[in-house]
Design an enzyme around this catalytic site. Structure first.
Site, PDB file in Angstrom:
ATOM      1  N   CYS A 158      49.308  32.213 116.066  1.00 15.76           N
ATOM      2  CA  CYS A 158      48.948  33.587 115.718  1.00 15.76           C
ATOM      3  C   CYS A 158      49.474  33.987 114.342  1.00 15.76           C
ATOM      4  O   CYS A 158      50.686  33.928 114.108  1.00 15.76           O
ATOM      5  CB  CYS A 158      49.526  34.528 116.781  1.00 15.76           C
ATOM      6  SG  CYS A 158      49.432  36.265 116.366  1.00 15.76           S
TER       7      CYS A 158
ATOM      8  N   TYR B  87      38.457  38.509 110.644  1.00 12.38           N
ATOM      9  CA  TYR B  87      38.018  38.804 112.013  1.00 12.38           C
ATOM     10  C   TYR B  87      36.756  39.653 112.016  1.00 12.38           C
ATOM     11  O   TYR B  87      35.896  39.498 112.888  1.00 12.38           O
ATOM     12  CB  TYR B  87      39.139  39.502 112.791  1.00 12.38           C
ATOM     13  CG  TYR B  87      40.300  38.582 113.027  1.00 12.38           C
ATOM     14  CD1 TYR B  87      40.310  37.706 114.104  1.00 12.38           C
ATOM     15  CD2 TYR B  87      41.371  38.552 112.150  1.00 12.38           C
ATOM     16  CE1 TYR B  87      41.353  36.822 114.294  1.00 12.38           C
ATOM     17  CE2 TYR B  87      42.418  37.675 112.328  1.00 12.38           C
ATOM     18  CZ  TYR B  87      42.400  36.812 113.398  1.00 12.38           C
ATOM     19  OH  TYR B  87      43.432  35.929 113.577  1.00 12.38           O
TER      20      TYR B  87
END
Length: 344
Positions: free
Chosen positions: A55, A186
């Protein structure tokens, strides 16, 4: 109907039909501070940072903890590279249970404090070990507080990552980078329409061009030393060619085709505390295995070639002092090293 999406925080975002990805930025706002004003004072050994190497948002906390030398003060638990719709899991640990918190899923710490918690179970999170309850998952404040509230426990020679005289500029640059780059990839990958994708793509590469120009004449983003702004940009750049270029369709060009940004990324990667936190294997496993709507086969690509990360970058000629008047951190502690074969 709104389509729910999860990024690698396990969080929450959503896509309206034919629209763009919107990140849910409502995190647990509790802070751990020197004065304990939220009920959680800074204390050595009391808290555990739960992160995941896959992450980029959690990677920030791993890097800052290393740079400041907080390993003996703030323990760290690492989740594996994949998660299901419920939670990140401690599948890397013996018995798939965190050895300190004694839980198999991060959600257990969230539910211990908020039994009806309905938002995403995200990393990074800091857990109060005595109660087993999550304290915060507010990742922007986690790293800033490690720099400003935990100063009593910083190692000798720790860098000043958020110097007071540069905070306005750091905040300004970091916000632009978040909007168009950190979150921009994203918005490309989870776009709900061609127009939403096109808009996100154009903003992403316009900002990367702006960064390319900025970093052509300066070694770091703000000032002449590493700051919080560099940490925030680096974790996205480290994943760009391996994941975002192909998986998220951010493919105008590779990072390795942008000379200043590529040199800057290699410079940081080769700086102790940065590249030694990057696990390319887990990064690729996460994105390609978890995002089955984008990659339904779950096949993880073998490439790209990572040897370029260790090639000379030549950025020293721009001047700058990576740690200011401080010193590099020592090598990672035993048990916290990136597994052999997972780095560059």
């Amino acid at each position: 109907m709104t389509e729910q999406k999860q990024d690698e925080t396990g969080s929450a975002g959503y896509v309206e039909p034919g629209s763009e990805f919107t990140r849910d930025t409502h995190y647990i706002a509790t802070r751990i501070t020197a004065d304990g004003r939220d009920g959680y004072p800074v204390e050595s050994g009391r808290y555990r940072l739960v992160a995941a190497r896959a992450c980029p948002w959690a990677n920030r906390a791993i890097i800052v903890r290393r740079l400041l030398g907080l390993e003996d003060v703030l323990s760290m638990g690492l989740c594996g590279p994949t998660h299901d719709e419920r939670s990140w899991t401690f599948d890397l640990d013996p018995g798939e249970v965190d050895p300190v918190l004694k839980i198999p899923r991060l959600q257990d710490a969230y539910f211990a404090r908020f039994p009806d918690y309905e938002r995403g179970i995200t990393v990074p999170a800091i857990v109060d070990v005595p109660t087993g309850q999550v304290v915060t998952n507010d990742y922007p404040h986690i790293t800033l507080d490690l720099s400003t509230e935990w100063t009593k426990y910083h190692r000798e020679g720790a860098p000043e990552l958020y110097p007071e005289e540069l905070r306005d500029e750091i905040d300004e640059v970091a916000e632009l980078v978040f909007r168009d780059v950190n979150n921009g990839v994203y918005r490309c990958g989870f776009a709900g329409s061609q127009s939403a994708y096109d808009s996100a793509y154009d903003r992403l590469f316009a900002r990367l061009d702006w960064l390319e120009e900025r970093l052509t004449t300066r070694r770091y983003l703000v000032g002449d030393t590493i700051t919080e702004a560099d940490v925030r940009l680096f974790t996205t750049l480290a994943r760009f060619d391996s994941v975002y270029h192909g998986h998220f369709k951010c493919n105008r060009n590779k990072l390795s085709e942008m000379p200043a940004l590529w040199g800057y990324a290699r410079d940081l990667f080769q700086t102790p505390g940065f590249g030694d936190t990057i696990d390319f294997v887990q990064i690729k496993q996460h994105y390609y295995m978890v995002h089955t709507d984008i990659n339904p086969t779950g096949i993880v690509p073998k490439g790209p070639d990572l040897s370029g990360w260790l090639q000379p970058h030549g950025r020293e000629q721009l001047g700058g002092r990576p740690f200011g008047t401080g010193t590099p951190p020592p090598p990672p502690q035993s048990g916290e090293e990136v597994p052999a074969g997972h780095g560059a």
